[in-house]
Design an enzyme around this catalytic site. Structure first.
Site, PDB file in Angstrom:
ATOM      1  NE  ARG A  58      27.488   5.084  23.144  1.00  0.00           N
ATOM      2  CZ  ARG A  58      27.987   4.745  24.505  1.00  0.00           C
ATOM      3  NH1 ARG A  58      27.107   4.332  25.315  1.00  0.00           N
ATOM      4  NH2 ARG A  58      29.009   5.098  24.772  1.00  0.00           N
ATOM      5  CE1 TYR A 111       9.511  -6.702   8.566  1.00  0.00           C
ATOM      6  CE2 TYR A 111      10.745  -6.198  10.264  1.00  0.00           C
ATOM      7  CZ  TYR A 111      10.487  -6.125   8.963  1.00  0.00           C
ATOM      8  OH  TYR A 111      11.509  -5.477   8.109  1.00  0.00           O
ATOM      9  CG  ASP A 183       5.551  -4.145  16.455  1.00  0.00           C
ATOM     10  OD1 ASP A 183       5.266  -2.976  16.084  1.00  0.00           O
ATOM     11  OD2 ASP A 183       6.453  -4.757  15.727  1.00  0.00           O
ATOM     12  CE  LYS A 208       7.940  -0.024   8.740  1.00  0.00           C
ATOM     13  NZ  LYS A 208       9.071  -0.177   7.668  1.00  0.00           N
TER      14      LYS A 208
HETATM   15  N1  LCS Z   1       7.795  -3.951  13.252  1.00  0.00           N
HETATM   16  C1  LCS Z   1       6.878  -4.021  12.233  1.00  0.00           C
HETATM   17  C2  LCS Z   1       5.385  -4.177  12.442  1.00  0.00           C
HETATM   18  C3  LCS Z   1       7.232  -3.681  10.964  1.00  0.00           C
HETATM   19  O1  LCS Z   1       6.571  -3.620   9.987  1.00  0.00           O
HETATM   20  C4  LCS Z   1       8.704  -3.460  10.860  1.00  0.00           C
HETATM   21  C5  LCS Z   1       9.415  -3.005   9.553  1.00  0.00           C
HETATM   22  C6  LCS Z   1       9.419  -3.223  12.145  1.00  0.00           C
HETATM   23  C7  LCS Z   1       9.004  -3.700  13.428  1.00  0.00           C
HETATM   24  C8  LCS Z   1      11.036  -2.775  12.108  1.00  0.00           C
HETATM   25  O2  LCS Z   1      11.001  -1.697  11.748  1.00  0.00           O
HETATM   26  P1  LCS Z   1      12.433  -1.077  10.933  1.00  0.00           P
HETATM   27  O3  LCS Z   1      13.712  -1.511  11.671  1.00  0.00           O
HETATM   28  O4  LCS Z   1      12.442  -1.257   9.591  1.00  0.00           O
HETATM   29  O5  LCS Z   1      12.103   0.330  11.226  1.00  0.00           O
HETATM   30  N2  LCS Z   1       8.513  -3.391   8.567  1.00  0.00           N
HETATM   31  C9  LCS Z   1       8.805  -3.257   7.272  1.00  0.00           C
HETATM   32  C10 LCS Z   1       8.196  -3.864   6.161  1.00  0.00           C
HETATM   33  O6  LCS Z   1       6.772  -4.051   6.212  1.00  0.00           O
HETATM   34  N3  LCS Z   1       8.885  -3.666   4.661  1.00  0.00           N
HETATM   35  O7  LCS Z   1       9.895  -2.929   5.100  1.00  0.00           O
HETATM   36  C11 LCS Z   1      10.242  -2.951   6.602  1.00  0.00           C
END
Ligand code: LCS
Length: 393
Positions: A58, A111, A183, A208
């Site tokens: 951790r 988001y 971000d 992503k």
């Molecule tokens: N920031 C952006 C710009 C994102 O598109 C997402 C997830 C996150 C943060 C959060 O990331 P995660 O915890 O899912 O790794 N975006 C998503 C979307 O557009 N569709 O499903 C998840």
């Protein structure tokens, strides 16, 4: 060789590499929760911070550290903190850098969950937030209050693809002593380098583009300075949102092809955006590479390419959106983005189906809006898939 002197695509392959006694070409998976000390004295040194030895996963782990060094190097930051998801990155940042009574300004089109967690939960601990259209920098200036501590940008934003001028926002942040967080998920480190534009903290949902194969959920926070890193790392440890070594291994494998994947996907996206813009059943197309994008000039200035996310509005509205979803066969009907496969999503009937019409409109989520995350398939196949689907709308 010091990877700091390498060019970007070489860094993707070599940054953060570990040399072991077997000459392993890939970073091994140190799938262990804890590390044995050679002696009580060595253990004492590790806990006092006088030795760089590992203690407990951790807190840190060689496979995870390799990924952190790699991404920090790609972004040009001091160091990075790998976390279990993009949302873990968001919460680590909020908790490490904001306190009771502080105020944060963010992108209106941020988001959804990055805003939701702030408004529904951090507000319970006395943190205030305001969401403005940051594509107009005047709106940021107007939203600043005496207790504002953070400017949290997402550019390009999800799903509107709004672009905020990072260098311009950074000037405002510096004048008012705000920490600037970006971000960078949609651009990835290939297309945008927020530290060079004045950001203090950059983060990615590595779910992503960075991992790129739709098989891992992961996040990473990169700090520009040692001072910020020393606030972020202990917070991740306390929150317990660390990455798992196997997850880190998969992302390390994905990151090696980040450059060529992003290049190929955006080549496809540019062609698809042109095709969609001419299609009679489509009202408008949002793609940063199109001259019709309202912030095309800023995108050209601060990004080295326009990415592979496209939004478009169907003239037929909500029903056409659902019809298209049911009639594309190559693009998968799924949320997320940034993988090798093309995904399609209709926010009004899917991700935003529970949001009131009024709030959808405030966030520019119109009834016929479609989000198309372009993969690396052959572009003619993707266009043929859209063509037959749109014919039914
Ligand atoms: N920031 C952006 C710009 C994102 O598109 C997402 C997830 C996150 C943060 C959060 O990331 P995660 O915890 O899912 O790794 N975006 C998503 C979307 O557009 N569709 O499903 C998840």
């Amino acid at each position: 060789m010091d990877s700091k002197n390498l060019q970007f695509n070489s860094k993707l392959i070599h940054s953060g590499a570990i040399k072991d006694k077997f000459g392993s070409v890939n970073v091994p998976i140190y799938q262990t929760s804890t590390f044995a000390f050679e002696s009580a004295e060595e253990g004492e040194k590790c806990f006092l911070g006088e030795s760089s030895g590992y203690i407990y996963t951790r807190l840190g782990n060689p496979t995870i550290k390799s990924l952190e060094r790699c991404i920090a190097d790609l972004c040009g930051g001091f160091d990075a903190v790998a976390v279990s998801s993009g949302m873990a990155a968001v919460n680590t940042i909020y908790m490490a850098l904001l306190s009771k009574g502080d105020h944060m300004i963010s992108t209106a089109a941020v988001y959804g969950p990055s805003r939701g967690v702030m408004e529904d939960h951090w507000s319970r601990f006395g943190v205030e937030s305001t969401y403005v259209d940051t594509t107009n920098l005047e709106n940021i200036k107007k939203a600043i209050k005496p207790n504002t501590k953070m400017l949290f940008l997402e550019t390009p934003a999800n799903p509107t693809l709004d672009i905020t001028d990072i260098a311009g926002a950074s000037k405002i942040a510096k004048e008012h002593g705000l920490v600037l967080v970006v971000d960078n998920t949609f651009a990835s480190p290939v297309l945008q380098k927020p530290f060079e534009l004045g950001a203090d903290v950059v983060f990615h949902s590595m779910t992503k583009y960075i991992n790129g194969h739709a098989d891992v959920v992961a996040g990473i926070v990169v700090a520009k300075t040692e001072e910020l890193y020393k606030k972020l790392r202990p917070m991740m440890i306390s929150l317990g949102c660390n990455m798992d070594p196997h997850q880190a291994f998969l992302v390390l494998r994905g990151v090696k092809t980040l450059g060529i994947r992003v290049e190929r996907a955006q080549e496809n996206a540019a062609k698809i955006a042109d095709y969609l813009e001419k299609h009679p059943k489509i009202e408008w197309v949002r793609y940063p590479g199109l001259k019709s994008h309202p912030q095309h000039e800023i995108a050209k200035k601060q990004m080295s390419g326009f990415g592979s996310m496209i939004s478009f509005e169907l003239k037929g509205g909500f029903e056409s959106g659902k019809t298209l979803m049911n009639n594309v066969h190559l693009a998968a009907l799924a949320v997320s983005l940034g993988g090798v496969e093309t995904l399609i999503e209709h926010p009004a009937s899917m991700t935003h189906s529970k949001v009131s019409k009024e709030n959808k409109l405030k966030a520019n989520i119109t009834e016929g809006l479609v989000r198309y995350a372009v993969g690396i398939e052959d572009v003619n196949d993707l266009i043929a898939d859209l063509e037959q689907g749109l014919a039914k709308c």
